[in-house]
Design an enzyme around this catalytic site. Structure first.
Site, mmCIF file in Angstrom:
data_model
loop_
_atom_site.group_PDB
_atom_site.id
_atom_site.type_symbol
_atom_site.label_atom_id
_atom_site.label_comp_id
_atom_site.label_asym_id
_atom_site.label_seq_id
_atom_site.Cartn_x
_atom_site.Cartn_y
_atom_site.Cartn_z
ATOM 1 C CG HIS A 47 51.782 11.835 5.601
ATOM 2 N ND1 HIS A 47 50.617 11.322 5.294
ATOM 3 C CD2 HIS A 47 52.370 10.694 6.028
ATOM 4 C CE1 HIS A 47 50.452 10.035 5.109
ATOM 5 N NE2 HIS A 47 51.716 9.464 5.302
ATOM 6 C CG ASP A 89 52.331 6.058 6.518
ATOM 7 O OD1 ASP A 89 52.215 6.816 5.905
ATOM 8 O OD2 ASP A 89 51.647 4.774 6.483
#
Length: 122
Positions: A47, A89
């Site tokens: 991420h 996300d």
């Protein structure tokens, strides 16, 4: 934005990002260094890498559109940045769900001082 990411994590894992992921391992939460500790920490590392590619975007504050259908997170239409942030996300939240079976409480409030050594390249 971070609140939307928190909601995605909650939808996928049934856990609140704080406290379960905000300080987990070496990469969940702000920054990171060293080697990811496990599959959950690897999700956070990936991420961070995903956000790192979006240098012209406000990754922590831009609002984006998303929904959940039949248990799947779907990113909606928006600006290029909004769509890319949402995808980062969405992928991370899904990764965290897949890693639930290896989540370790010992990494929940992991000290940064234990995250030494070279960091992997994205």
């Amino acid at each position: 934005n971070l609140l939307q990411f928190n909601r995605m994590i909650k939808l996928e894992t049934k856990k609140n990002a704080v406290p379960f992921y905000a300080f987990y391992g070496c990469y969940c939460g702000w920054g990171g260094q060293g080697q990811p500790k496990d599959a959950t920490d690897r999700c956070c590392f990936e991420h961070d890498c995903c956000y790192g590619k979006l240098t012209k975007c406000n990754t922590k504050s831009d609002l984006y559109s998303y929904s959940s259908k039949y248990g799947f997170l779907l990113c909606g239409k928006g600006t290029w940045c909004e769509e890319q942030i949402c995808e980062c996300d969405r992928i991370a939240a899904t990764c965290l769900r897949r890693s639930l079976d290896t989540y370790k409480l010992k990494y929940m409030f992991y000290l940064d001082s234990y995250c030494k050594g070279p960091s992997e390249k994205c």
